[in-house]
Write a protein that holds these residues in place. Structure first.
Motif, mmCIF file in Angstrom:
data_model
loop_
_atom_site.group_PDB
_atom_site.id
_atom_site.type_symbol
_atom_site.label_atom_id
_atom_site.label_comp_id
_atom_site.label_asym_id
_atom_site.label_seq_id
_atom_site.Cartn_x
_atom_site.Cartn_y
_atom_site.Cartn_z
ATOM 1 N N VAL A 1 0.854 -1.184 0.000
ATOM 2 C CA VAL A 1 0.000 0.000 0.000
ATOM 3 C C VAL A 1 0.892 1.237 0.000
ATOM 4 O O VAL A 1 1.964 1.243 0.600
ATOM 5 C CB VAL A 1 -0.954 0.019 1.218
ATOM 6 C CG1 VAL A 1 -0.197 0.138 2.518
ATOM 7 C CG2 VAL A 1 -1.968 1.138 1.086
ATOM 8 N N GLU A 2 0.453 2.223 -0.730
ATOM 9 C CA GLU A 2 1.141 3.503 -0.726
ATOM 10 C C GLU A 2 0.113 4.554 -0.304
ATOM 11 O O GLU A 2 -0.969 4.649 -0.884
ATOM 12 C CB GLU A 2 1.671 3.833 -2.121
ATOM 13 C CG GLU A 2 2.350 5.182 -2.185
ATOM 14 C CD GLU A 2 2.781 5.570 -3.595
ATOM 15 O OE1 GLU A 2 3.155 6.731 -3.772
ATOM 16 O OE2 GLU A 2 2.724 4.716 -4.510
ATOM 17 N N ILE A 3 0.438 5.315 0.717
ATOM 18 C CA ILE A 3 -0.465 6.358 1.193
ATOM 19 C C ILE A 3 -0.036 7.675 0.571
ATOM 20 O O ILE A 3 1.127 8.066 0.666
ATOM 21 C CB ILE A 3 -0.439 6.464 2.725
ATOM 22 C CG1 ILE A 3 -0.921 5.149 3.348
ATOM 23 C CG2 ILE A 3 -1.279 7.643 3.203
ATOM 24 C CD1 ILE A 3 -0.796 5.094 4.854
ATOM 25 N N VAL A 4 -0.983 8.328 -0.089
ATOM 26 C CA VAL A 4 -0.721 9.621 -0.700
ATOM 27 C C VAL A 4 -1.643 10.640 -0.030
ATOM 28 O O VAL A 4 -2.864 10.500 -0.084
ATOM 29 C CB VAL A 4 -0.992 9.587 -2.220
ATOM 30 C CG1 VAL A 4 -0.813 10.970 -2.831
ATOM 31 C CG2 VAL A 4 -0.108 8.555 -2.898
ATOM 32 N N PHE A 5 -1.050 11.634 0.621
ATOM 33 C CA PHE A 5 -1.848 12.701 1.213
ATOM 34 C C PHE A 5 -2.173 13.712 0.129
ATOM 35 O O PHE A 5 -1.277 14.355 -0.417
ATOM 36 C CB PHE A 5 -1.082 13.397 2.353
ATOM 37 C CG PHE A 5 -1.180 12.671 3.656
ATOM 38 C CD1 PHE A 5 -2.187 12.970 4.551
ATOM 39 C CD2 PHE A 5 -0.270 11.677 3.978
ATOM 40 C CE1 PHE A 5 -2.290 12.301 5.756
ATOM 41 C CE2 PHE A 5 -0.355 10.995 5.175
ATOM 42 C CZ PHE A 5 -1.367 11.306 6.078
ATOM 43 N N ASP A 6 -3.436 13.822 -0.187
ATOM 44 C CA ASP A 6 -3.889 14.791 -1.174
ATOM 45 C C ASP A 6 -4.213 16.111 -0.483
ATOM 46 O O ASP A 6 -3.936 17.180 -0.993
ATOM 47 C CB ASP A 6 -5.110 14.242 -1.895
ATOM 48 C CG ASP A 6 -5.525 15.080 -3.085
ATOM 49 O OD1 ASP A 6 -4.733 15.914 -3.528
ATOM 50 O OD2 ASP A 6 -6.653 14.888 -3.567
ATOM 51 N N LYS A 7 -4.813 15.996 0.675
ATOM 52 C CA LYS A 7 -5.113 17.159 1.501
ATOM 53 C C LYS A 7 -5.532 16.659 2.872
ATOM 54 O O LYS A 7 -5.841 15.488 3.060
ATOM 55 C CB LYS A 7 -6.218 18.031 0.902
ATOM 56 C CG LYS A 7 -7.617 17.439 1.014
ATOM 57 C CD LYS A 7 -8.632 18.447 0.569
ATOM 58 C CE LYS A 7 -10.028 17.963 0.981
ATOM 59 N NZ LYS A 7 -11.021 18.988 0.872
ATOM 60 N N ALA A 8 -5.543 17.561 3.811
ATOM 61 C CA ALA A 8 -6.054 17.281 5.144
ATOM 62 C C ALA A 8 -6.506 18.617 5.718
ATOM 63 O O ALA A 8 -5.834 19.632 5.540
ATOM 64 C CB ALA A 8 -4.979 16.644 6.011
ATOM 65 N N CYS A 9 -7.643 18.626 6.345
ATOM 66 C CA CYS A 9 -8.196 19.870 6.871
ATOM 67 C C CYS A 9 -8.490 19.722 8.357
ATOM 68 O O CYS A 9 -9.024 18.705 8.785
ATOM 69 C CB CYS A 9 -9.495 20.224 6.152
ATOM 70 S SG CYS A 9 -9.314 20.504 4.381
ATOM 71 N N SER A 10 -8.163 20.744 9.112
ATOM 72 C CA SER A 10 -8.477 20.769 10.538
ATOM 73 C C SER A 10 -9.899 21.268 10.734
ATOM 74 O O SER A 10 -10.448 21.999 9.902
ATOM 75 C CB SER A 10 -7.511 21.706 11.268
ATOM 76 O OG SER A 10 -6.193 21.252 11.126
ATOM 77 N N ASN A 11 -10.491 20.880 11.860
ATOM 78 C CA ASN A 11 -11.822 21.368 12.191
ATOM 79 C C ASN A 11 -11.793 22.885 12.349
ATOM 80 O O ASN A 11 -10.815 23.451 12.822
ATOM 81 C CB ASN A 11 -12.321 20.745 13.493
ATOM 82 C CG ASN A 11 -12.628 19.285 13.335
ATOM 83 O OD1 ASN A 11 -12.907 18.807 12.243
ATOM 84 N ND2 ASN A 11 -12.585 18.545 14.424
#
Length: 186
Positions: A6-16
């Motif tokens: 598996v390869e994890i690719v972070f496309d985006k992440a948003c905080s509350n």
């Protein structure tokens, strides 16, 4: 066992989003002072036509009982600190900003009630006079709010104190791991 990788690719992440009732109250009062954009019969008729293309589940969507039976929001909904927390739909990188500096957002009626995001109905409505009126009006509300904050610096101090209290000693942590770097688009 299966040789799966598996390869994890972070496309985006948003905080509350960290709400700020100090700024939300100022913006709400400016919105009430400016009123709502004037919708024409054509605007409302087009919203009705769009709603006829929505699923029954989509049509059930309302943010407030005052909107029952309406095709478009044509009122300013009452503001309370609780309602302010419920008005944000979807995700936004503004949440990350709100951990650093007091932040406020405005919502205006740009499309028919119940229109799901990322659909042809949203795209269609985004080109129409109703959306333009709503966005221009949102700009007026934001400008009036900014002017008030500039004229009354104590509002900034109050908003900063509220943010500090809401965070309760927590600080912003970027949800994207520090070793993740932007990749070139192909």
């Amino acid at each position: 066992m299966t040789g799966t990788e598996v390869e994890i690719v972070f496309d985006k992440a948003c905080s509350n989003l960290v709400p700020n009732s100090t700024l939300e109250t100022v913006m709400y009062n400016n919105f009430k002072e400016l009123g709502i954009p004037r919708l024409t019969d054509e605007d409302i008729e087009f919203a009705r036509a769009i709603r006829s293309t929505l699923t029954e589940e989509d049509k059930k969507f309302r943010v407030a009982p005052e909107l029952a039976g309406k095709d478009v929001c044509d009122i300013i909904l009452p503001y309370t600190e609780e309602s302010g927390k419920k008005m944000m739909f979807g995700s936004t990188d503004v949440g990350d900003v709100s951990w650093i500096v007091p932040t406020v957002q405005v919502n205006t009626a740009c499309w028919a009630i119940g229109t799901p995001g990322h659909t042809w109905q949203v795209v269609t409505q985004g080109t129409l006079p109703m959306a333009e009126k709503a966005m221009l009006h949102a700009g007026k509300v934001m400008a009036a709010t900014a002017l008030e904050v500039l004229l009354y610096p104590d509002l900034v101090d109050k908003a900063k104190a509220e943010l500090k209290e809401r965070l309760g000693g927590e600080s912003y942590v970027c949800p994207i791991p520090s070793d993740v770097k932007p990749s070139a688009r192909k």
